[in-house]
Write a protein that holds these residues in place. Structure first.
Motif, short mmCIF file in Angstrom:
data_model
loop_
_atom_site.label_atom_id
_atom_site.label_comp_id
_atom_site.label_asym_id
_atom_site.label_seq_id
_atom_site.Cartn_x
_atom_site.Cartn_y
_atom_site.Cartn_z
N GLU A 1 0.84 -1.19 0.00
CA GLU A 1 0.00 0.00 0.00
C GLU A 1 0.88 1.24 0.00
O GLU A 1 1.88 1.30 0.71
N ILE A 2 0.51 2.22 -0.81
CA ILE A 2 1.27 3.47 -0.87
C ILE A 2 0.75 4.40 0.23
O ILE A 2 -0.45 4.67 0.31
N ILE A 3 1.65 4.86 1.06
CA ILE A 3 1.31 5.76 2.16
C ILE A 3 1.87 7.14 1.86
O ILE A 3 3.07 7.29 1.61
N THR A 4 1.02 8.15 1.91
CA THR A 4 1.48 9.52 1.72
C THR A 4 1.78 10.14 3.08
O THR A 4 1.41 9.58 4.13
N LYS A 5 2.42 11.29 3.05
CA LYS A 5 2.73 12.00 4.29
C LYS A 5 1.45 12.32 5.07
O LYS A 5 1.39 12.17 6.28
N ASP A 6 0.43 12.77 4.33
CA ASP A 6 -0.83 13.13 4.99
C ASP A 6 -1.53 11.90 5.57
O ASP A 6 -2.12 11.97 6.65
N ASP A 7 -1.47 10.78 4.85
CA ASP A 7 -2.07 9.53 5.36
C ASP A 7 -1.42 9.14 6.69
O ASP A 7 -2.11 8.78 7.64
N LEU A 8 -0.10 9.19 6.72
CA LEU A 8 0.62 8.81 7.94
C LEU A 8 0.27 9.75 9.09
O LEU A 8 0.05 9.31 10.22
N VAL B 1 -2.47 11.45 9.59
CA VAL B 1 -3.83 11.14 10.06
C VAL B 1 -3.82 9.86 10.89
O VAL B 1 -4.44 9.80 11.96
N MET B 2 -3.12 8.85 10.42
CA MET B 2 -3.05 7.58 11.14
C MET B 2 -2.45 7.76 12.54
O MET B 2 -2.95 7.22 13.52
N VAL B 3 -1.36 8.52 12.61
CA VAL B 3 -0.67 8.74 13.89
C VAL B 3 -1.56 9.51 14.85
O VAL B 3 -1.71 9.12 16.02
N ILE B 4 -2.17 10.56 14.39
CA ILE B 4 -2.99 11.41 15.26
C ILE B 4 -4.22 10.63 15.74
O ILE B 4 -4.57 10.68 16.92
N GLN B 5 -4.86 9.89 14.83
CA GLN B 5 -6.04 9.10 15.23
C GLN B 5 -5.67 8.04 16.27
O GLN B 5 -6.37 7.86 17.25
N ARG B 6 -4.57 7.34 16.03
CA ARG B 6 -4.18 6.29 16.98
C ARG B 6 -3.81 6.87 18.33
O ARG B 6 -4.16 6.32 19.36
N SER B 7 -3.11 8.01 18.34
CA SER B 7 -2.72 8.60 19.62
C SER B 7 -3.94 9.03 20.42
O SER B 7 -3.98 8.87 21.64
N LYS B 8 -4.97 9.53 19.74
CA LYS B 8 -6.20 9.93 20.43
C LYS B 8 -7.01 8.72 20.87
O LYS B 8 -7.50 8.67 21.99
N ASN B 9 -7.16 7.74 19.97
CA ASN B 9 -8.00 6.57 20.27
C ASN B 9 -7.42 5.71 21.39
O ASN B 9 -8.17 5.16 22.19
N GLU B 10 -6.11 5.58 21.42
CA GLU B 10 -5.47 4.70 22.40
C GLU B 10 -4.87 5.46 23.58
O GLU B 10 -4.23 4.86 24.44
#
Length: 75
Positions: free
Chosen positions: A3-10, A12-21
């Motif tokens: 899967e191709i990951i862009t800077k913006d995708d990463l 969003v993933m980091v911020i969502q995980r930090s908030k969710n967990e």
């Protein structure tokens, strides 16, 4: 095919995980790059400016960065 990951995708993933967990962005980043198979040495290419600012602020708050300004000695 990977899967191709862009800077913006990463970011969003980091911020969502930090908030969710309820973990730090640094911890979330470490978990995610491990899951994606990104080497820690290569992660710089994947960090957006907004994520860099968040990570730097968090590192400062946790006293993980070396202070570049040295205080002047009084004596």
């Amino acid at each position: 095919m990977a899967e191709i990951i862009t800077k913006d995708d990463l970011a969003v993933m980091v911020i969502q995980r930090s908030k969710n967990e309820s973990i730090t962005c640094l911890e979330a980043m470490t978990d995610i790059i491990g899951e994606l198979g990104i080497e820690p040495e290569d992660v710089k290419a994947y960090i957006s400016e907004s994520l860099r600012v968040k990570l730097e602020a968090e590192a400062n708050r946790l006293n993980l960065l070396v202070n570049k300004r040295k205080t002047k000695r009084l004596f």
